[in-house]
Design an enzyme around this catalytic site. Structure first.
Site, short mmCIF file in Angstrom:
data_model
loop_
_atom_site.label_atom_id
_atom_site.label_comp_id
_atom_site.label_asym_id
_atom_site.label_seq_id
_atom_site.Cartn_x
_atom_site.Cartn_y
_atom_site.Cartn_z
N ASN A 1 -5.10 2.03 -1.66
CA ASN A 1 -6.50 2.22 -1.76
C ASN A 1 -6.54 3.29 -3.14
OD1 ASN A 1 -4.95 4.73 -1.00
ND2 ASN A 1 -6.27 5.24 0.67
N ASP B 1 5.27 15.11 -2.53
CA ASP B 1 4.50 15.40 -1.14
C ASP B 1 5.55 15.41 -0.23
OD1 ASP B 1 5.13 12.73 -1.59
OD2 ASP B 1 3.07 11.98 -1.43
N GLU C 1 -6.05 11.35 -1.31
CA GLU C 1 -6.82 9.99 -0.77
C GLU C 1 -7.86 10.18 -1.66
OE1 GLU C 1 -5.27 8.12 0.89
OE2 GLU C 1 -4.21 8.76 2.67
N HIS D 1 -4.58 5.80 -3.90
CA HIS D 1 -4.11 7.12 -3.85
C HIS D 1 -2.76 7.47 -4.84
CE1 HIS D 1 -1.52 6.29 0.02
NE2 HIS D 1 -0.70 6.62 -0.93
C1 GLP Z 1 3.15 7.08 0.12
C2 GLP Z 1 3.42 8.14 -0.96
C3 GLP Z 1 2.89 7.82 -2.27
C4 GLP Z 1 3.26 6.31 -2.62
C5 GLP Z 1 2.83 5.51 -1.57
C6 GLP Z 1 3.21 3.98 -1.98
O1 GLP Z 1 1.75 6.98 0.61
N1 GLP Z 1 2.89 9.35 -0.48
O2 GLP Z 1 3.63 8.82 -3.13
O3 GLP Z 1 2.98 6.08 -3.90
O4 GLP Z 1 3.25 5.78 -0.36
O5 GLP Z 1 4.39 3.70 -1.27
P1 GLP Z 1 5.18 2.20 -1.48
O6 GLP Z 1 5.78 2.52 -3.01
O7 GLP Z 1 6.13 2.16 -0.32
O8 GLP Z 1 4.18 1.21 -1.48
#
Ligand code: GLP
Length: 263
Positions: free
Chosen positions: A137, A68, A144, A139
């Site tokens: 949440n 993404d 989402e 995702h």
């Molecule tokens: C973002 C990314 C996700 C990732 C999430 C968690 O929203 N789009 O792909 O898994 O963050 O991030 P973190 O690993 O920093 O908790």
């Protein structure tokens, strides 16, 4: 679905690097690796870099696709996922930059960009192994809650919770976090031959409980992975606490879920 509990975040990095390295080495010719951003995969990327420097792992045949990208965001913005990947992985390994694919956060026609991304994945023969993180949440990528199992790469609106969670990377200014993103869909992720989801820290504990122990639902996008034929969740002991408490230390696991504790 396999749940692998590792001692800490560094161990999640080592064990996931073992899986990625073994998969790359097992395949002759070109290999397609799906990559994720966020703080969770950093120990994995550190391990991959160390193994490459030690001469154990070669990325010459690897093509990558990232999950993404924020929209809109310039690739050279210090919070763009393109910049993140370059800084934390691509600059330190022998992957050919032309074979790294990150959705363009400045695409003038974002829908066309998403369509073209799907086409590129197909043209490369599909993703061999996809690395995933998980949001608080539930995702995955930027799918989402509410994202359906058949969703494809598309423009998505970010949840307020996600923007709040991610504002820590934008000097805690939620107004600076983009409102939208371009994201592979659940259907796109599901087509990867293998999926590994990494989660560390107690904050992700409840998201893991609902993703693994409750019936799959678009309300918790990661739970839709339960039906994938080859998926492993690698979590550290802090993240596993809520999960182990609910399963009575693994004795009451749903059908199809196996638990492995790595010492
Ligand atoms: C973002 C990314 C996700 C990732 C999430 C968690 O929203 N789009 O792909 O898994 O963050 O991030 P973190 O690993 O920093 O908790």
């Amino acid at each position: 679905m396999k749940v692998i509990v590792c001692e800490n975040a560094a161990a999640v990095g080592r064990v996931s690097a073992d899986l990625v390295a073994a998969d790359i080495k097992a395949k002759e010719g070109k290999y397609v690796l799906g990559l994720a951003t966020g703080s969770t995969p950093l120990p994995l990327y550190g391990e991959l870099i160390a193994r490459h420097r030690a001469g154990e792992l070669c990325f010459a045949n690897v093509t990558s696709f990232n999950l993404d990208e924020y929209y809109p965001i310039a690739p050279n913005h210090d919070q763009s996922y393109y910049y993140f990947m370059w800084l934390n992985l691509f600059a330190h390994i022998n992957i050919c930059l032309r074979r790294t694919n990150v959705l363009n956060g400045l695409a003038t026609d974002p829908k066309a960009e998403c369509k073209a991304y799907e086409k590129r994945i197909k043209a490369e023969g599909g993703i061999d192994l996809q690395v995933l993180g998980i949001g608080g949440n539930g995702h995955i990528a930027f799918n989402e809650p509410g994202s359906g199992p058949k969703s494809r790469t598309r423009v998505v609106k970010l949840d307020e919770k996600t923007r709040k969670d991610n504002s820590r990377f934008f000097n805690n200014k939620i107004e600076d976090v983009p409102t939208h993103a371009l994201s592979m869909g659940i259907g796109t992720i599901f087509e990867a031959r293998k999926n590994i989801l990494l989660a560390t820290g107690g904050y992700k504990g409840e998201a893991i409980v609902s993703s693994v122990l409750e019936p799959p639902t678009p309300k918790v996008p990661a739970s839709l992975l339960q039906d994938h034929p080859d998926v492993a969740f690698l979590i550290d002991t802090d993240c596993a606490k809520a999960f182990l408490a609910k399963t009575n230390d693994g004795k009451k696991l749903p059908k199809g879920v196996t638990l492995e504790i790595v010492q």
